[in-house]
Design a protein around this motif. Structure first.
Motif, PDB file in Angstrom:
ATOM      1  N   SER A  89     -17.080 -36.160   5.474  1.00  0.00           N
ATOM      2  CA  SER A  89     -18.335 -35.287   5.369  1.00  0.00           C
ATOM      3  C   SER A  89     -17.847 -34.060   4.353  1.00  0.00           C
ATOM      4  O   SER A  89     -18.543 -33.392   3.988  1.00  0.00           O
ATOM      5  N   MET A  90     -16.490 -34.001   4.081  1.00  0.00           N
ATOM      6  CA  MET A  90     -16.190 -32.832   3.435  1.00  0.00           C
ATOM      7  C   MET A  90     -15.836 -33.314   1.910  1.00  0.00           C
ATOM      8  O   MET A  90     -15.163 -33.785   1.324  1.00  0.00           O
ATOM      9  N   GLU A  91     -16.789 -33.033   1.236  1.00  0.00           N
ATOM     10  CA  GLU A  91     -17.133 -33.490  -0.076  1.00  0.00           C
ATOM     11  C   GLU A  91     -16.611 -32.539  -1.301  1.00  0.00           C
ATOM     12  O   GLU A  91     -16.933 -32.997  -2.430  1.00  0.00           O
ATOM     13  N   THR A  98      -5.951 -26.686   2.278  1.00  0.00           N
ATOM     14  CA  THR A  98      -5.058 -27.126   3.404  1.00  0.00           C
ATOM     15  C   THR A  98      -5.577 -26.535   4.946  1.00  0.00           C
ATOM     16  O   THR A  98      -5.971 -25.492   4.649  1.00  0.00           O
ATOM     17  N   TYR A  99      -5.885 -27.659   5.744  1.00  0.00           N
ATOM     18  CA  TYR A  99      -6.455 -27.112   6.985  1.00  0.00           C
ATOM     19  C   TYR A  99      -5.323 -27.780   8.137  1.00  0.00           C
ATOM     20  O   TYR A  99      -4.985 -28.870   8.174  1.00  0.00           O
ATOM     21  N   ARG A 100      -4.864 -26.649   9.102  1.00  0.00           N
ATOM     22  CA  ARG A 100      -3.610 -26.936   9.929  1.00  0.00           C
ATOM     23  C   ARG A 100      -4.319 -26.276  11.340  1.00  0.00           C
ATOM     24  O   ARG A 100      -5.352 -25.643  11.398  1.00  0.00           O
ATOM     25  N   ILE A 101      -3.723 -27.007  12.250  1.00  0.00           N
ATOM     26  CA  ILE A 101      -4.034 -26.482  13.328  1.00  0.00           C
ATOM     27  C   ILE A 101      -3.637 -25.097  13.848  1.00  0.00           C
ATOM     28  O   ILE A 101      -2.615 -24.504  13.253  1.00  0.00           O
ATOM     29  N   GLY A 102      -4.522 -24.262  14.462  1.00  0.00           N
ATOM     30  CA  GLY A 102      -4.339 -22.808  14.529  1.00  0.00           C
ATOM     31  C   GLY A 102      -5.191 -22.085  13.448  1.00  0.00           C
ATOM     32  O   GLY A 102      -5.360 -20.867  13.491  1.00  0.00           O
ATOM     33  N   ALA A 141      -1.505 -31.693   9.243  1.00  0.00           N
ATOM     34  CA  ALA A 141      -2.651 -31.032   8.231  1.00  0.00           C
ATOM     35  C   ALA A 141      -3.319 -31.901   7.532  1.00  0.00           C
ATOM     36  O   ALA A 141      -2.798 -32.884   7.456  1.00  0.00           O
ATOM     37  N   ILE A 142      -4.510 -31.723   6.821  1.00  0.00           N
ATOM     38  CA  ILE A 142      -5.212 -32.487   6.003  1.00  0.00           C
ATOM     39  C   ILE A 142      -5.091 -31.619   4.652  1.00  0.00           C
ATOM     40  O   ILE A 142      -5.289 -30.313   4.727  1.00  0.00           O
ATOM     41  N   ILE A 143      -4.866 -32.277   3.578  1.00  0.00           N
ATOM     42  CA  ILE A 143      -4.560 -31.727   2.291  1.00  0.00           C
ATOM     43  C   ILE A 143      -5.568 -32.310   1.129  1.00  0.00           C
ATOM     44  O   ILE A 143      -5.386 -33.461   1.111  1.00  0.00           O
ATOM     45  N   GLY A 144      -6.210 -31.518   0.465  1.00  0.00           N
ATOM     46  CA  GLY A 144      -6.932 -31.688  -0.762  1.00  0.00           C
ATOM     47  C   GLY A 144      -6.360 -32.566  -1.824  1.00  0.00           C
ATOM     48  O   GLY A 144      -5.250 -31.685  -2.195  1.00  0.00           O
ATOM     49  N   TYR A 156      -9.532 -35.424   1.131  1.00  0.00           N
ATOM     50  CA  TYR A 156      -8.374 -34.968   1.868  1.00  0.00           C
ATOM     51  C   TYR A 156      -7.762 -36.067   2.269  1.00  0.00           C
ATOM     52  O   TYR A 156      -8.128 -37.197   2.898  1.00  0.00           O
ATOM     53  N   VAL A 157      -6.169 -36.029   2.560  1.00  0.00           N
ATOM     54  CA  VAL A 157      -5.495 -36.754   3.101  1.00  0.00           C
ATOM     55  C   VAL A 157      -4.565 -36.217   4.216  1.00  0.00           C
ATOM     56  O   VAL A 157      -4.235 -35.041   3.986  1.00  0.00           O
ATOM     57  N   TYR A 158      -4.636 -36.944   5.182  1.00  0.00           N
ATOM     58  CA  TYR A 158      -3.434 -36.527   6.508  1.00  0.00           C
ATOM     59  C   TYR A 158      -2.174 -36.511   6.174  1.00  0.00           C
ATOM     60  O   TYR A 158      -1.588 -37.500   5.797  1.00  0.00           O
ATOM     61  N   ASP A 159      -1.514 -35.407   6.440  1.00  0.00           N
ATOM     62  CA  ASP A 159       0.025 -35.270   6.336  1.00  0.00           C
ATOM     63  C   ASP A 159       0.543 -35.176   7.576  1.00  0.00           C
ATOM     64  O   ASP A 159       0.198 -33.992   8.450  1.00  0.00           O
TER      65      ASP A 159
END
Length: 219
Positions: free
Chosen positions: A170-172, A193-197, A184-187, A176-179
């Motif tokens: 849904s993130m258009e 970048t989106y990380r825990i926390g 994290a997921i990174i565009g 994004y790919v999971y690392d």
């Protein structure tokens, strides 16, 4: 080690030395009291620890730092409590120790039943969370990323402590790919970048009581 790095993202240091770790975790628990990240860090700590089990083997208590420990709760809440109480009376009556194998079987059974009870508790809590969040559909709320997977981001809302998911599909704004190493997921294009926390603002998109899911949209 993974939890230490995780806690550091929130500004907390954990002493990983073997003789300091238990005390450091207890100190962290006190510092977290009343903080927005309290629930996330406490849950993550529990997930990284070895699961407790009932046994006749003298394994001590890691958290308390005791080399000898027996499970004992009053008032009685579980069958293992009852076993402890009956054994104490058995010894107070001057009788010899019973066969350990018989009690080990009961310990294994109790550990299995406690896991089933914990799973049922989590499922019921999630059900009530979804039911509660139905009235917030369409509203924007603040949250903290509590988990990241290859298919989505889990977010715990700061106001209600309910957890839902933002699906990566849904993130258009990017692909994004999971690392796994970064958790994290990174565009791929813009490197967002989106990380825990991380703190995020989300829209409560919908709820599904049958599947016990809450869907969010990133704002």
């Amino acid at each position: 080690m993974a939890f230490s790095l995780f806690a550091k993202r929130f500004g907390y240091d954990i002493d990983m030395k073997e003789n300091k770790l238990a005390g450091s975790l207890n100190e962290l628990s006190g510092k977290l009291e009343g903080k927005p990240e309290q629930n996330i860090l406490e849950q993550q700590a529990i997930r990284t620890m070895a699961k407790a089990k009932y046994t006749t083997e003298p394994e001590g208590h890691y958290g308390l730092g005791f080399s000898h420990y027996t499970h004992f709760t009053s008032p009685i809440r579980r069958y293992p409590d009852m076993m402890s109480h009956r054994l104490l009376q058995h010894y107070l009556d001057g009788k010899q120790s019973p066969e350990a194998a018989e009690y080990e079987d009961k310990c294994v059974h109790s550990s299995q039943m406690e896991k089933r009870a914990a799973d049922a508790e989590r499922a019921s809590v999630k059900y009530k969370q979804v039911e509660f969040m139905e009235k917030y559909v369409g509203q924007a709320m603040d949250g903290v990323i509590s988990g990241v997977t290859e298919w989505g981001i889990f977010v715990e809302l700061e106001e209600t402590r309910c957890e839902g998911m933002i699906r990566i599909s849904s993130m258009e704004d990017d692909y994004y790919v999971y690392d796994d190493e970064e958790m994290a997921i990174i565009g791929e294009k813009y490197k967002g970048t989106y990380r825990i926390g991380d703190r995020v603002r989300v829209l409560v998109l919908n709820t599904n009581i049958e599947k016990r899911t809450i869907d969010f949209e990133m704002l």
